[in-house]
Design a protein around this motif. Structure first.
Motif, mmCIF file in Angstrom:
data_model
loop_
_atom_site.group_PDB
_atom_site.id
_atom_site.type_symbol
_atom_site.label_atom_id
_atom_site.label_comp_id
_atom_site.label_asym_id
_atom_site.label_seq_id
_atom_site.Cartn_x
_atom_site.Cartn_y
_atom_site.Cartn_z
ATOM 1 N N GLN A 108 0.826 -1.206 0.000
ATOM 2 C CA GLN A 108 0.000 0.000 0.000
ATOM 3 C C GLN A 108 0.862 1.259 0.000
ATOM 4 N N ALA A 109 1.901 1.271 0.820
ATOM 5 C CA ALA A 109 2.763 2.454 0.904
ATOM 6 C C ALA A 109 3.464 2.734 -0.425
ATOM 7 N N MET A 110 3.971 1.675 -1.063
ATOM 8 C CA MET A 110 4.650 1.857 -2.350
ATOM 9 C C MET A 110 3.659 2.311 -3.422
ATOM 10 N N ALA A 111 2.440 1.803 -3.372
ATOM 11 C CA ALA A 111 1.410 2.229 -4.329
ATOM 12 C C ALA A 111 1.054 3.695 -4.116
ATOM 13 N N ASN A 112 1.207 4.178 -2.872
ATOM 14 C CA ASN A 112 0.899 5.575 -2.549
ATOM 15 C C ASN A 112 2.143 6.451 -2.594
#
Length: 365
Positions: free
Chosen positions: A322-326
Protein backbone atom coordinates in the motif's frame (compact mmCIF):
# COMPACT_ATOMS: atom_id res chain seq x y z
CA UNK A 1 25.55 -49.45 13.41
CA UNK A 2 22.84 -47.97 15.64
CA UNK A 3 22.84 -44.85 17.75
CA UNK A 4 24.60 -45.10 21.09
CA UNK A 5 25.19 -42.67 23.89
CA UNK A 6 28.79 -42.35 22.72
CA UNK A 7 27.57 -41.08 19.37
CA UNK A 8 25.38 -38.37 20.82
CA UNK A 9 26.74 -34.83 20.58
CA UNK A 10 27.82 -33.03 23.72
CA UNK A 11 24.85 -31.45 25.45
CA UNK A 12 24.19 -27.91 24.31
CA UNK A 13 22.33 -25.54 26.62
CA UNK A 14 19.48 -24.09 24.61
CA UNK A 15 19.05 -21.27 27.09
CA UNK A 16 22.21 -19.46 28.14
CA UNK A 17 22.04 -19.35 31.92
CA UNK A 18 22.89 -16.38 34.08
CA UNK A 19 26.35 -17.54 35.03
CA UNK A 20 27.71 -16.99 38.54
CA UNK A 21 30.98 -16.26 36.78
CA UNK A 22 29.49 -12.96 35.68
CA UNK A 23 28.56 -11.91 39.18
CA UNK A 24 31.34 -12.66 41.69
CA UNK A 25 30.56 -12.41 45.39
CA UNK A 26 30.32 -8.82 46.47
CA UNK A 27 30.07 -7.70 42.80
CA UNK A 28 33.41 -6.36 41.54
CA UNK A 29 33.11 -2.59 41.17
CA UNK A 30 36.26 -1.82 39.21
CA UNK A 31 38.00 -3.15 36.13
CA UNK A 32 41.00 -4.07 38.29
CA UNK A 33 38.85 -6.15 40.66
CA UNK A 34 37.17 -7.90 37.76
CA UNK A 35 40.53 -8.60 36.09
CA UNK A 36 41.88 -10.08 39.32
CA UNK A 37 38.79 -12.24 39.68
CA UNK A 38 39.08 -13.52 36.09
CA UNK A 39 42.69 -14.60 36.69
CA UNK A 40 41.52 -16.80 39.56
CA UNK A 41 39.18 -18.82 37.35
CA UNK A 42 40.05 -22.42 36.64
CA UNK A 43 40.15 -23.83 33.12
CA UNK A 44 36.83 -25.55 33.90
CA UNK A 45 35.33 -22.14 34.75
CA UNK A 46 36.73 -20.63 31.55
CA UNK A 47 35.34 -23.58 29.62
CA UNK A 48 31.88 -22.68 30.96
CA UNK A 49 32.35 -19.05 29.91
CA UNK A 50 33.46 -20.21 26.45
CA UNK A 51 30.46 -22.54 26.11
CA UNK A 52 28.02 -19.80 27.12
CA UNK A 53 29.50 -17.38 24.61
CA UNK A 54 29.45 -19.98 21.84
CA UNK A 55 25.82 -20.88 22.55
CA UNK A 56 24.85 -17.22 22.53
CA UNK A 57 26.22 -16.87 18.98
CA UNK A 58 22.92 -18.34 17.81
CA UNK A 59 19.46 -17.32 18.90
CA UNK A 60 17.69 -19.52 21.45
CA UNK A 61 14.92 -20.29 18.95
CA UNK A 62 17.50 -21.33 16.32
CA UNK A 63 19.19 -23.73 18.74
CA UNK A 64 15.84 -25.27 19.67
CA UNK A 65 15.05 -25.74 15.97
CA UNK A 66 18.44 -27.36 15.40
CA UNK A 67 17.85 -29.73 18.32
CA UNK A 68 14.54 -30.84 16.81
CA UNK A 69 16.10 -31.35 13.36
CA UNK A 70 19.03 -33.27 14.86
CA UNK A 71 16.63 -35.60 16.64
CA UNK A 72 15.15 -36.50 13.23
CA UNK A 73 18.60 -37.26 11.85
CA UNK A 74 19.42 -39.50 14.83
CA UNK A 75 16.20 -41.45 14.27
CA UNK A 76 17.04 -41.88 10.57
CA UNK A 77 20.54 -43.15 11.35
CA UNK A 78 19.24 -45.65 13.91
CA UNK A 79 16.68 -46.94 11.41
CA UNK A 80 19.07 -47.11 8.45
CA UNK A 81 22.18 -48.27 10.28
CA UNK A 82 24.32 -45.15 9.77
CA UNK A 83 26.59 -43.57 12.35
CA UNK A 84 25.26 -40.08 13.19
CA UNK A 85 28.38 -38.55 14.76
CA UNK A 86 30.63 -38.20 12.97
CA UNK A 87 28.35 -38.85 10.00
CA UNK A 88 29.47 -39.51 6.46
CA UNK A 89 28.47 -37.45 3.47
CA UNK A 90 26.66 -40.55 2.21
CA UNK A 91 24.50 -40.74 5.34
CA UNK A 92 23.58 -37.05 5.10
CA UNK A 93 22.75 -37.27 1.39
CA UNK A 94 20.50 -40.31 1.93
CA UNK A 95 18.76 -38.52 4.81
CA UNK A 96 18.12 -35.40 2.77
CA UNK A 97 16.95 -37.53 -0.18
CA UNK A 98 14.46 -39.31 2.07
CA UNK A 99 13.19 -35.99 3.37
CA UNK A 100 12.92 -34.56 -0.14
CA UNK A 101 10.93 -37.59 -1.34
CA UNK A 102 8.53 -36.97 1.56
CA UNK A 103 7.73 -33.62 -0.05
CA UNK A 104 9.55 -31.29 2.31
CA UNK A 105 10.50 -27.88 0.95
CA UNK A 106 14.02 -26.83 0.06
CA UNK A 107 14.20 -24.41 3.01
CA UNK A 108 13.46 -27.30 5.37
CA UNK A 109 16.23 -29.40 3.82
CA UNK A 110 18.63 -26.51 4.28
CA UNK A 111 17.60 -26.29 7.92
CA UNK A 112 18.34 -30.02 8.31
CA UNK A 113 21.75 -29.46 6.77
CA UNK A 114 22.47 -26.53 9.09
CA UNK A 115 21.50 -28.58 12.17
CA UNK A 116 23.75 -31.49 11.19
CA UNK A 117 26.60 -29.08 10.53
CA UNK A 118 26.03 -27.32 13.88
CA UNK A 119 26.28 -30.47 16.00
CA UNK A 120 29.34 -31.73 14.10
CA UNK A 121 31.19 -28.44 14.51
CA UNK A 122 30.19 -28.28 18.18
CA UNK A 123 31.68 -31.76 18.69
CA UNK A 124 34.87 -30.88 16.81
CA UNK A 125 34.17 -33.07 13.76
CA UNK A 126 34.46 -32.36 10.06
CA UNK A 127 31.27 -30.99 8.54
CA UNK A 128 29.76 -33.83 6.45
CA UNK A 129 27.29 -31.50 4.75
CA UNK A 130 30.14 -30.10 2.63
CA UNK A 131 30.41 -33.42 0.81
CA UNK A 132 29.95 -33.09 -2.95
CA UNK A 133 26.98 -35.47 -3.06
CA UNK A 134 25.12 -33.38 -0.47
CA UNK A 135 25.85 -30.09 -2.22
CA UNK A 136 24.94 -31.42 -5.68
CA UNK A 137 21.69 -32.97 -4.48
CA UNK A 138 20.53 -29.76 -2.79
CA UNK A 139 21.30 -27.66 -5.88
CA UNK A 140 19.46 -30.12 -8.10
CA UNK A 141 16.52 -30.35 -5.73
CA UNK A 142 16.20 -26.57 -5.63
CA UNK A 143 16.01 -26.41 -9.43
CA UNK A 144 13.50 -29.24 -9.63
CA UNK A 145 11.32 -27.70 -6.97
CA UNK A 146 11.42 -24.32 -8.72
CA UNK A 147 10.47 -25.84 -12.08
CA UNK A 148 7.63 -27.89 -10.56
CA UNK A 149 6.22 -25.08 -8.46
CA UNK A 150 2.80 -23.99 -9.65
CA UNK A 151 1.35 -20.85 -8.14
CA UNK A 152 3.12 -20.96 -4.80
CA UNK A 153 0.70 -19.18 -2.49
CA UNK A 154 2.21 -16.25 -0.65
CA UNK A 155 0.16 -14.61 2.04
CA UNK A 156 -2.37 -12.18 0.63
CA UNK A 157 -1.72 -8.58 1.68
CA UNK A 158 -4.28 -6.70 3.72
CA UNK A 159 -4.51 -3.17 2.32
CA UNK A 160 -5.90 0.01 3.84
CA UNK A 161 -9.43 -0.62 2.52
CA UNK A 162 -9.36 -3.99 4.28
CA UNK A 163 -8.08 -2.38 7.48
CA UNK A 164 -10.96 0.12 7.39
CA UNK A 165 -13.44 -2.75 7.17
CA UNK A 166 -11.79 -4.54 10.10
CA UNK A 167 -11.83 -1.38 12.21
CA UNK A 168 -15.49 -0.74 11.40
CA UNK A 169 -16.42 -4.22 12.58
CA UNK A 170 -14.39 -3.93 15.78
CA UNK A 171 -15.79 -0.44 16.51
CA UNK A 172 -19.26 -2.02 16.71
CA UNK A 173 -18.04 -4.02 19.71
CA UNK A 174 -17.20 -2.03 22.86
CA UNK A 175 -15.64 -4.99 24.71
CA UNK A 176 -12.10 -4.95 26.04
CA UNK A 177 -11.16 -7.66 23.54
CA UNK A 178 -12.34 -5.57 20.59
CA UNK A 179 -10.46 -2.48 21.80
CA UNK A 180 -7.30 -4.56 22.20
CA UNK A 181 -7.73 -6.34 18.87
CA UNK A 182 -8.23 -3.09 16.93
CA UNK A 183 -5.12 -1.59 18.54
CA UNK A 184 -3.12 -4.74 17.76
CA UNK A 185 -4.14 -4.82 14.09
CA UNK A 186 -3.52 -1.11 13.46
CA UNK A 187 -0.27 -1.15 15.45
CA UNK A 188 1.09 -4.08 13.42
CA UNK A 189 -0.10 -2.73 10.07
CA UNK A 190 1.13 0.84 10.58
CA UNK A 191 4.48 -0.33 11.95
CA UNK A 192 4.99 -3.04 9.29
CA UNK A 193 5.84 -5.27 12.24
CA UNK A 194 6.35 -9.01 12.33
CA UNK A 195 3.79 -10.77 14.49
CA UNK A 196 6.51 -11.86 16.93
CA UNK A 197 7.59 -8.23 17.31
CA UNK A 198 4.04 -6.98 17.91
CA UNK A 199 3.02 -9.52 20.56
CA UNK A 200 6.30 -9.21 22.46
CA UNK A 201 5.95 -5.50 23.14
CA UNK A 202 5.64 -4.14 26.65
CA UNK A 203 3.80 -0.99 27.68
CA UNK A 204 7.12 0.78 28.15
CA UNK A 205 8.11 0.13 24.53
CA UNK A 206 5.53 2.53 23.11
CA UNK A 207 5.86 6.09 24.45
CA UNK A 208 3.27 8.22 22.64
CA UNK A 209 4.31 11.71 21.47
CA UNK A 210 2.59 14.46 19.51
CA UNK A 211 3.93 12.98 16.25
CA UNK A 212 3.32 9.34 16.98
CA UNK A 213 5.22 6.38 18.40
CA UNK A 214 8.83 5.27 17.98
CA UNK A 215 8.40 1.59 18.86
CA UNK A 216 11.54 0.19 20.48
CA UNK A 217 12.50 -3.33 19.41
CA UNK A 218 15.27 -4.70 21.63
CA UNK A 219 15.74 -7.71 19.34
CA UNK A 220 14.13 -8.86 16.11
CA UNK A 221 14.65 -11.28 13.24
CA UNK A 222 16.97 -8.79 11.53
CA UNK A 223 18.75 -7.78 14.77
CA UNK A 224 19.51 -10.91 16.77
CA UNK A 225 22.61 -9.38 18.37
CA UNK A 226 20.37 -7.00 20.31
CA UNK A 227 21.62 -3.63 19.05
CA UNK A 228 18.03 -2.42 19.15
CA UNK A 229 15.88 -0.87 16.43
CA UNK A 230 12.99 1.55 16.17
CA UNK A 231 9.86 1.33 14.03
CA UNK A 232 8.05 4.62 13.54
CA UNK A 233 4.26 4.91 13.61
CA UNK A 234 2.82 8.33 12.77
CA UNK A 235 -0.61 9.61 13.67
CA UNK A 236 -3.28 8.90 11.06
CA UNK A 237 -5.51 11.46 9.38
CA UNK A 238 -8.71 9.54 10.21
CA UNK A 239 -9.69 8.99 13.88
CA UNK A 240 -11.38 5.68 12.98
CA UNK A 241 -8.12 4.18 11.69
CA UNK A 242 -5.44 6.18 13.51
CA UNK A 243 -3.03 3.61 15.00
CA UNK A 244 -1.79 6.01 17.68
CA UNK A 245 -5.32 6.88 18.81
CA UNK A 246 -6.31 3.19 18.85
CA UNK A 247 -3.29 2.34 21.00
CA UNK A 248 -3.92 5.27 23.34
CA UNK A 249 -7.53 4.12 23.74
CA UNK A 250 -6.34 0.62 24.61
CA UNK A 251 -3.76 1.91 27.10
CA UNK A 252 -6.47 4.01 28.77
CA UNK A 253 -8.73 0.95 28.95
CA UNK A 254 -5.96 -1.01 30.70
CA UNK A 255 -5.30 1.92 33.02
CA UNK A 256 -8.94 1.78 34.15
CA UNK A 257 -8.26 -1.86 35.04
CA UNK A 258 -5.32 -0.75 37.18
CA UNK A 259 -2.66 -1.83 34.67
CA UNK A 260 0.07 0.79 34.20
CA UNK A 261 3.31 -1.10 34.88
CA UNK A 262 5.66 -0.51 31.94
CA UNK A 263 6.85 -4.12 32.10
CA UNK A 264 3.35 -5.53 31.55
CA UNK A 265 2.52 -6.96 28.08
CA UNK A 266 1.12 -4.40 25.66
CA UNK A 267 -1.29 -6.97 24.23
CA UNK A 268 -2.14 -9.34 27.10
CA UNK A 269 -4.34 -12.38 27.18
CA UNK A 270 -7.78 -12.11 28.73
CA UNK A 271 -10.14 -14.47 30.48
CA UNK A 272 -13.89 -14.09 30.56
CA UNK A 273 -15.47 -14.73 33.96
CA UNK A 274 -18.84 -13.26 33.02
CA UNK A 275 -20.56 -16.53 33.92
CA UNK A 276 -19.39 -15.94 37.49
CA UNK A 277 -20.32 -12.27 37.48
CA UNK A 278 -16.67 -11.20 37.48
CA UNK A 279 -16.40 -9.85 33.94
CA UNK A 280 -13.25 -10.01 31.82
CA UNK A 281 -9.88 -10.19 33.55
CA UNK A 282 -6.66 -9.03 31.89
CA UNK A 283 -3.87 -11.50 32.50
CA UNK A 284 -0.13 -10.96 32.85
CA UNK A 285 0.80 -13.10 29.85
CA UNK A 286 1.09 -11.72 26.30
CA UNK A 287 -0.97 -13.22 23.52
CA UNK A 288 1.12 -15.60 21.42
CA UNK A 289 1.65 -15.57 17.66
CA UNK A 290 -0.96 -18.28 17.10
CA UNK A 291 -3.49 -16.42 19.21
CA UNK A 292 -2.79 -13.22 17.25
CA UNK A 293 -3.41 -15.06 13.98
CA UNK A 294 -6.76 -16.33 15.25
CA UNK A 295 -7.73 -12.80 16.33
CA UNK A 296 -7.05 -11.51 12.80
CA UNK A 297 -8.83 -14.40 11.10
CA UNK A 298 -11.90 -13.95 13.31
CA UNK A 299 -12.02 -10.25 12.48
CA UNK A 300 -11.66 -11.01 8.75
CA UNK A 301 -14.59 -13.43 8.90
CA UNK A 302 -16.79 -10.84 10.58
CA UNK A 303 -15.76 -8.27 7.95
CA UNK A 304 -16.41 -10.82 5.17
CA UNK A 305 -12.77 -10.69 4.01
CA UNK A 306 -11.67 -14.10 2.62
CA UNK A 307 -9.20 -15.45 5.18
CA UNK A 308 -7.99 -18.69 3.52
CA UNK A 309 -4.58 -17.21 2.74
CA UNK A 310 -4.44 -14.54 5.43
CA UNK A 311 -1.98 -14.48 8.31
CA UNK A 312 -0.50 -11.75 10.47
CA UNK A 313 2.22 -11.43 7.85
CA UNK A 314 -0.52 -10.08 5.57
CA UNK A 315 -0.36 -6.86 7.58
CA UNK A 316 3.38 -6.38 7.03
CA UNK A 317 3.09 -7.29 3.36
CA UNK A 318 0.05 -5.06 2.98
CA UNK A 319 1.85 -2.09 4.54
CA UNK A 320 4.66 -2.25 1.99
CA UNK A 321 2.38 -2.81 -1.00
CA UNK A 322 0.00 0.00 0.00
CA UNK A 323 2.76 2.45 0.90
CA UNK A 324 4.65 1.86 -2.35
CA UNK A 325 1.41 2.23 -4.33
CA UNK A 326 0.90 5.57 -2.55
CA UNK A 327 4.35 6.80 -3.68
CA UNK A 328 6.43 5.94 -0.62
CA UNK A 329 10.11 5.98 -1.52
CA UNK A 330 12.27 2.87 -1.51
CA UNK A 331 14.30 4.51 1.27
CA UNK A 332 11.18 4.94 3.41
CA UNK A 333 10.00 1.37 2.80
CA UNK A 334 13.43 -0.09 3.59
CA UNK A 335 13.60 1.90 6.83
CA UNK A 336 10.09 0.87 7.89
CA UNK A 337 10.69 -2.82 7.18
CA UNK A 338 14.18 -2.53 8.70
CA UNK A 339 15.77 -4.26 5.72
CA UNK A 340 19.29 -3.67 4.45
CA UNK A 341 18.86 -5.40 1.11
CA UNK A 342 16.50 -3.79 -1.46
CA UNK A 343 15.96 -7.26 -2.98
CA UNK A 344 14.02 -8.24 0.14
CA UNK A 345 11.77 -5.24 -0.35
CA UNK A 346 11.16 -6.23 -3.97
CA UNK A 347 9.91 -9.64 -2.84
CA UNK A 348 7.08 -7.79 -1.09
CA UNK A 349 6.40 -5.32 -3.88
CA UNK A 350 6.99 -7.45 -6.99
CA UNK A 351 3.34 -8.32 -7.65
CA UNK A 352 2.17 -4.69 -7.43
CA UNK A 353 5.23 -3.52 -9.37
CA UNK A 354 4.36 -5.87 -12.23
CA UNK A 355 1.22 -3.80 -12.78
CA UNK A 356 2.50 -0.36 -11.80
CA UNK A 357 5.57 -0.63 -14.04
CA UNK A 358 4.01 -2.51 -16.94
CA UNK A 359 4.62 -1.01 -20.39
CA UNK A 360 1.57 -2.81 -21.80
CA UNK A 361 -0.43 0.42 -21.40
CA UNK A 362 1.66 1.89 -24.23
CA UNK A 363 0.65 -0.74 -26.82
CA UNK A 364 -2.52 1.00 -27.93
CA UNK A 365 -4.65 -2.06 -27.22
Amino acid sequence: MTTTEAQMPPKTNLVVPSSPLHAPAGRAKTIAELAAYSKSLSLADLSQVLEEGTNAAKAEKTLATYASAWKGFLEFCARRGFRPLPASGEAVSYYIAERAFAGLKHNTLNLDRAAIRHFHVQAGHVDPTKAREVQDFLKGHQRLQASNRIGVAKKEPLLTDDIRRLCSILDNDDSLQAIRDKALILFTYAGALRVSEAVARRIGDVPITSRGIAVYLATSKGDQTGKGQYAGILRGANPETCPVLALATWLEAMKKQGITDKDRPLFPRMRDFSDRGLGVRIRDQPIGTNWAREILKAACKKAKIPDENISFHSLRRGHIEQAMANDASIKEALAQGRWKNPETLMEYWSRRAALDLSSSCHLGL
